[in-house]
Design a protein around this motif. Structure first.
Motif, PDB file in Angstrom:
ATOM      1  N   UNK A 180      -6.642   0.508  -2.875  1.00 58.58           N
ATOM      2  CA  UNK A 180      -6.676   0.976  -4.248  1.00 58.58           C
ATOM      3  C   UNK A 180      -8.303   1.266  -4.939  1.00 58.58           C
ATOM      4  N   UNK A 181      -8.989   0.368  -4.522  1.00 55.76           N
ATOM      5  CA  UNK A 181     -10.255   0.542  -4.854  1.00 55.76           C
ATOM      6  C   UNK A 181     -10.963   1.406  -3.934  1.00 55.76           C
ATOM      7  N   UNK A 182     -10.928   1.740  -2.895  1.00 56.16           N
ATOM      8  CA  UNK A 182     -11.384   2.660  -1.969  1.00 56.16           C
ATOM      9  C   UNK A 182     -10.785   4.208  -2.443  1.00 56.16           C
ATOM     10  N   UNK A 183      -9.368   4.002  -3.064  1.00 57.95           N
ATOM     11  CA  UNK A 183      -8.937   5.411  -3.296  1.00 57.95           C
ATOM     12  C   UNK A 183      -9.831   5.861  -4.694  1.00 57.95           C
ATOM     13  N   UNK A 184      -9.856   5.020  -5.384  1.00 52.37           N
ATOM     14  CA  UNK A 184     -10.720   5.127  -6.728  1.00 52.37           C
ATOM     15  C   UNK A 184     -12.200   5.762  -6.562  1.00 52.37           C
ATOM     16  N   UNK A 185     -12.695   4.897  -5.311  1.00 51.75           N
ATOM     17  CA  UNK A 185     -14.144   5.639  -5.024  1.00 51.75           C
ATOM     18  C   UNK A 185     -14.090   6.641  -4.452  1.00 51.75           C
ATOM     19  N   UNK A 186     -12.969   7.309  -3.837  1.00 51.48           N
ATOM     20  CA  UNK A 186     -13.015   8.389  -3.319  1.00 51.48           C
ATOM     21  C   UNK A 186     -12.547   9.526  -4.383  1.00 51.48           C
ATOM     22  N   UNK A 187     -11.805   9.309  -5.285  1.00 52.55           N
ATOM     23  CA  UNK A 187     -11.413  10.210  -6.033  1.00 52.55           C
ATOM     24  C   UNK A 187     -12.269  10.691  -7.047  1.00 52.55           C
ATOM     25  N   UNK A 188     -12.890   9.633  -8.034  1.00 48.67           N
ATOM     26  CA  UNK A 188     -13.767  10.022  -8.997  1.00 48.67           C
ATOM     27  C   UNK A 188     -15.177  10.817  -8.840  1.00 48.67           C
TER      28      UNK A 188
ATOM     29  N   UNK B 206       0.864  -1.180   0.004  1.00 49.68           N
ATOM     30  CA  UNK B 206      -0.090  -0.042  -0.047  1.00 49.68           C
ATOM     31  C   UNK B 206       1.001   1.276   0.148  1.00 49.68           C
ATOM     32  N   UNK B 207       0.907   1.928  -0.832  1.00 54.37           N
ATOM     33  CA  UNK B 207       1.694   3.168  -1.036  1.00 54.37           C
ATOM     34  C   UNK B 207       1.236   4.032  -2.237  1.00 54.37           C
ATOM     35  N   UNK B 208       2.123   5.016  -2.743  1.00 51.29           N
ATOM     36  CA  UNK B 208       1.475   5.644  -3.849  1.00 51.29           C
ATOM     37  C   UNK B 208       1.007   5.027  -4.915  1.00 51.29           C
ATOM     38  N   UNK B 209       1.382   3.722  -5.205  1.00 47.80           N
ATOM     39  CA  UNK B 209       0.568   2.766  -6.159  1.00 47.80           C
ATOM     40  C   UNK B 209      -0.684   3.009  -6.061  1.00 47.80           C
ATOM     41  N   UNK B 210      -1.226   2.903  -4.632  1.00 46.31           N
ATOM     42  CA  UNK B 210      -2.783   2.606  -4.745  1.00 46.31           C
ATOM     43  C   UNK B 210      -3.582   4.220  -4.696  1.00 46.31           C
ATOM     44  N   UNK B 211      -2.919   5.072  -4.084  1.00 48.66           N
ATOM     45  CA  UNK B 211      -3.616   6.069  -3.921  1.00 48.66           C
ATOM     46  C   UNK B 211      -3.396   7.390  -4.846  1.00 48.66           C
ATOM     47  N   UNK B 212      -2.019   7.274  -5.615  1.00 50.89           N
ATOM     48  CA  UNK B 212      -1.675   8.458  -6.399  1.00 50.89           C
ATOM     49  C   UNK B 212      -1.780   7.703  -7.920  1.00 50.89           C
ATOM     50  N   UNK B 213      -1.227   6.520  -8.044  1.00 51.29           N
ATOM     51  CA  UNK B 213      -1.090   5.907  -9.293  1.00 51.29           C
ATOM     52  C   UNK B 213      -2.485   5.328  -9.830  1.00 51.29           C
ATOM     53  N   UNK B 214      -2.751   4.461  -8.810  1.00 50.55           N
ATOM     54  CA  UNK B 214      -4.170   3.693  -9.542  1.00 50.55           C
ATOM     55  C   UNK B 214      -5.336   4.586  -9.960  1.00 50.55           C
ATOM     56  N   UNK B 215      -5.719   5.768  -9.245  1.00 48.06           N
ATOM     57  CA  UNK B 215      -6.640   6.337  -9.822  1.00 48.06           C
ATOM     58  C   UNK B 215      -6.387   6.984 -11.349  1.00 48.06           C
ATOM     59  N   UNK B 216      -5.193   7.534 -11.192  1.00 52.17           N
ATOM     60  CA  UNK B 216      -5.020   8.350 -12.518  1.00 52.17           C
ATOM     61  C   UNK B 216      -4.840   7.121 -13.865  1.00 52.17           C
ATOM     62  N   UNK B 217      -4.169   6.048 -13.502  1.00 49.84           N
ATOM     63  CA  UNK B 217      -4.126   4.774 -14.554  1.00 49.84           C
ATOM     64  C   UNK B 217      -5.537   4.700 -14.917  1.00 49.84           C
ATOM     65  N   UNK B 218      -6.520   4.305 -13.878  1.00 54.80           N
ATOM     66  CA  UNK B 218      -7.877   4.079 -14.070  1.00 54.80           C
ATOM     67  C   UNK B 218      -8.605   5.105 -14.812  1.00 54.80           C
ATOM     68  N   UNK B 219      -8.293   6.394 -14.505  1.00 52.97           N
ATOM     69  CA  UNK B 219      -8.971   7.540 -15.291  1.00 52.97           C
ATOM     70  C   UNK B 219      -8.225   7.610 -16.773  1.00 52.97           C
ATOM     71  N   UNK B 220      -7.177   7.179 -16.915  1.00 52.65           N
ATOM     72  CA  UNK B 220      -6.501   7.275 -18.312  1.00 52.65           C
ATOM     73  C   UNK B 220      -6.951   6.291 -19.182  1.00 52.65           C
TER      74      UNK B 220
END
Ligand code: TRP
Length: 460
Positions: free
Chosen positions: A257-265, A21-35
């Motif tokens: 990672x899943x929760x980070x996405x649910x927060x960001x989008x 659990x790190x930047x990969x989950x909260x920083x990278x996962x949402x923007x990769x998902x977004x892109x």
């Protein structure tokens, strides 16, 4: 070899999950998902996690525990001298990876300070603010230096005192704050548009780039492919059930990672921003919301968020710095403190071009041109040592387990700590994946990724 190990099972799981659990989950996962198409990417990602991520993780941990050594020594002693090179490749990936990772950790650290005590909190022109912020080298230099020093201090404390204690306290806090922010973000106007983007897949968006990005993200997020988990595995007891522990690590990591996405989008859509903007996404979407909460609340909640992001990054930088550290302590028998100072200094120096890659120096900002766009030095490091390097490490490890170490040794290692392993369904699944699916799939993906990324050749 006399190794001071983790004190308990929960200690290992917490530390391995802390690494994951790190930047990969909260920083990278949402923007990769977004892109890469939102929900469609999420689906591909989850498939990668189950059929590739989990078996690779089990493989790494079992190799490490069997060899009781750093990646280089592990491949050498369970295989041949030349296989030791695979361990060295992992260590090089670790060094380069950390050099770029630490730059982003520095951004998070700076955002924490500037939101808590400064004037970053505002609702206007957030993308512009982020751009100016990362281009400004004078602040960033000190933030990432600070981060590296902190990492070095903890790693110098040794496995048990430093890493284990930090992980156990900080991980649950992060989880709670994420839940709180999700609850908040779901109440905002247009939030449901974000939820729809994130959870209702449009499979026509899937192409080969979606797949290799998801695969790269899986390796990045689960800390696979460079021997970090060989190193951690070398510290655990023979009583530990590797299949279960790895399962808990994978589950925790994927959940965050899943929760980070649910927060960001929901935040992104409620502010009318685009989800495809890339690495700035988290840094741009969140401060606007914190600002809307009012100055005092915004500073507290925003500060807390970026502080926990720093902690998540810290448990990861620790595991990354531990890779060259364990290697040098084992192989050269140098004192741990000296090794830590040396490695951290070298990695920090290597990180300078990555730090200058965001507008400070044009040469590094537009370092190369591929995938149809200008890529910075920083992009190049992650593309080579993460998106390609980690799946390559995973692929070669699969070959190693099959051809050199042998599935029989693998079964023996797995049976310690789980006496039912050989008769269970887990064994059938892992054998099928490790022997058939993963060597083929990873082999194809590495070739396809290199051809498409760097040569523009699209195979399918
Ligand atoms: N998994 C971490 C993250 O998502 C990054 C990381 C830490 C890592 N250690 C690693 C990645 C080892 C690959 C290998 O932020």
């Amino acid at each position: 070899m006399n190794r001071v190990g983790f004190s308990s099972r929960i200690g290992f799981v917490a530390a391995a999950a802390g690494s994951a659990v790190g930047l990969g989950n909260i920083w990278r996962f949402p923007y990769e998902t977004g892109q890469h198409g939102g929900a469609a990417f999420l689906v591909v990602y989850l498939i990668c996690i189950i059929i590739i991520g989990y078996p690779v993780m089990v493989g790494e941990i079992s190799l490490g525990r069997s060899a009781q050594a750093n990646p280089y020594r592990a491949y050498r002693s369970l295989g041949t001298k030349n296989w030791g090179l695979l361990g060295i490749w992992g260590i090089i990936c670790g060094i380069m990876f950390l050099s770029a990772y630490n730059v982003v950790a520095g951004w998070a650290f700076g955002y924490f300070l500037q939101i808590s005590f400064g004037d970053l909190l505002s609702t206007s022109d957030l993308p512009g603010k982020f751009g100016t912020y990362i281009a400004d080298i004078s602040d960033n230099f000190f933030y990432s230096l600070g981060f590296m020093v902190l990492t070095a201090i903890i790693v110098a404390g040794g496995i048990k005192k430093g890493i284990e204690t930090a992980s156990k306290i900080l991980m649950p806090l992060l989880f709670l704050l994420l839940i709180g922010l999700i609850a908040y973000s779901l109440t905002l106007e247009n939030a449901m548009e974000g939820v729809r983007f994130y959870l209702i897949p449009d499979f026509s968006l899937i192409n080969v780039r979606t797949i290799y990005s998801a695969l790269g993200q899986a390796f990045f997020s689960l800390s696979l492919g460079m021997g970090a988990l060989i190193t951690y595995g070398s510290y655990i007891s023979k009583k530990e059930n590797i299949g279960n522990s790895a399962g808990m690590v994978v589950f925790t990591d994927t959940m965050v990672a899943f929760l980070a996405g649910l927060m960001i989008f929901p935040l992104v859509f409620s502010q009318g921003q685009t989800p495809t903007q890339g690495p700035g996404l988290v840094f741009v979407a969140l401060p606007g919301i914190f600002a809307q909460m009012g100055l005092i609340t915004g500073k507290i909640v925003g500060g807390a968020f970026f502080l926990l992001l720093c902690f998540a990054a810290l448990t990861s930088t620790i595991s990354l710095l531990e890779i060259p550290t364990t290697y040098l302590v084992d192989e050269k028998r140098w004192p741990r403190l000296r090794v830590v100072i040396l490695s951290a200094t070298v990695i920090f120096l290597v990180s300078l071009p990555s730090m200058l890659s965001h507008g400070a120096i044009d040469f590094f900002t537009r370092f190369l041109h591929y995938e149809g766009v200008d890529k910075s030095f920083f992009d190049l490091v992650f593309d080579v040592f993460s998106d390609v390097g980690l799946p390559l490490g995973g692929f070669l490890m699969m070959i190693f387990i099959n051809k050199k170490w042998g599935m029989k040794s693998f079964d023996e290692e797995m049976t310690q700590g789980n006496s039912n392993f050989v008769t269970g369904i887990l064994k059938t699944f892992l054998h099928f994946m490790i022997i058939w699916v993963n060597p083929v799939l990873l082999g194809i993906m590495v070739v396809v990724t290199v051809l498409q990324k760097f040569f523009g050749i699209i195979i399918f």
